[in-house]
Design a protein around this motif. Structure first.
Motif, mmCIF file in Angstrom:
data_model
loop_
_atom_site.group_PDB
_atom_site.id
_atom_site.type_symbol
_atom_site.label_atom_id
_atom_site.label_comp_id
_atom_site.label_asym_id
_atom_site.label_seq_id
_atom_site.Cartn_x
_atom_site.Cartn_y
_atom_site.Cartn_z
ATOM 1 N N ASN A 14 49.535 42.687 46.885
ATOM 2 C CA ASN A 14 49.258 42.149 48.213
ATOM 3 C C ASN A 14 48.278 40.990 48.080
ATOM 4 N N ILE A 15 48.800 39.782 48.053
ATOM 5 C CA ILE A 15 47.970 38.587 47.859
ATOM 6 C C ILE A 15 46.950 38.425 48.978
ATOM 7 N N ALA A 82 35.759 45.738 37.868
ATOM 8 C CA ALA A 82 35.447 45.201 39.190
ATOM 9 C C ALA A 82 36.027 43.794 39.223
ATOM 10 N N ALA A 83 37.212 43.652 39.819
ATOM 11 C CA ALA A 83 37.896 42.356 39.853
ATOM 12 C C ALA A 83 37.459 41.520 41.050
ATOM 13 N N TRP A 84 36.635 42.107 41.924
ATOM 14 C CA TRP A 84 36.184 41.468 43.151
ATOM 15 C C TRP A 84 37.410 41.031 43.957
ATOM 16 N N GLY A 90 45.006 36.480 40.085
ATOM 17 C CA GLY A 90 45.069 37.856 39.590
ATOM 18 C C GLY A 90 45.643 37.941 38.186
ATOM 19 N N GLN A 91 46.383 36.922 37.782
ATOM 20 C CA GLN A 91 46.925 36.884 36.422
ATOM 21 C C GLN A 91 45.808 36.944 35.382
ATOM 22 N N GLY A 92 44.637 36.405 35.720
ATOM 23 C CA GLY A 92 43.501 36.459 34.796
ATOM 24 C C GLY A 92 43.073 37.885 34.519
ATOM 25 N N PHE A 98 45.743 43.205 29.191
ATOM 26 C CA PHE A 98 46.733 43.247 28.123
ATOM 27 C C PHE A 98 46.200 42.722 26.799
ATOM 28 N N GLY A 99 44.925 42.331 26.759
ATOM 29 C CA GLY A 99 44.306 41.923 25.502
ATOM 30 C C GLY A 99 44.530 40.481 25.109
#
Length: 142
Positions: A14-15, A82-84, A90-92, A98-99
């Motif tokens: 959900n962007i 915590a991605a805020w 979000g790809q970051g 995924f390393g």
């Protein structure tokens, strides 16, 4: 060996929620009046954390514009990010999960255990946070 990854939750795809309600398409349509005293993770978050993290290895990615009460669930998590509000980037978050890149980041604010502790600032006599100001990882500590 086959690896399976479950991505779930109300903010997973959900962007509008990932942007805090402000995108070109959304124009704040998912924005609501904030209640700084209601810092509880809304359902289905707690139920999902308890069910999923109780069954498989679990990394909880928290999409939130502020610290929220997570202390009751931390013992079930294998890791917490915590991605805020990552917005359209979000790809970051996926890149580090995924390393592809190392995790880096330190808390810019104290993360409290309960709302009864608020307000809480470094140096307060009652300073006993879940995660203190500056808690986190550097590229060297990964």
């Amino acid at each position: 060996m086959s690896t399976k990854i479950l991505v779930s939750g109300s903010h997973a795809a959900n962007i509008g929620n990932q942007c805090g309600g402000w995108t070109i398409e959304w124009h704040g349509q998912s924005e609501t009046v904030g209640d700084s005293l209601n810092l509880i993770v809304p359902e289905p978050g707690p139920t999902m954390i308890m069910n999923v993290c109780g069954a498989v290895k679990c990394v909880v990615v928290l999409i939130s514009g502020r610290p929220v009460v997570i202390e009751p669930y931390v013992s079930k998590m294998d890791a917490l990010v915590a991605a805020w509000l990552p917005g359209t980037e979000g790809q970051g978050v996926a890149d580090v999960l995924f390393g592809d890149y190392g995790f880096m980041g330190k808390l810019a604010r104290t993360w409290f255990k309960t709302v009864d502790q608020l307000p809480m600032n470094v140096g307060d006599p009652h300073y006993d946070p879940l995660y203190p100001f500056g808690y986190g990882l550097t590229n060297n500590s990964v």
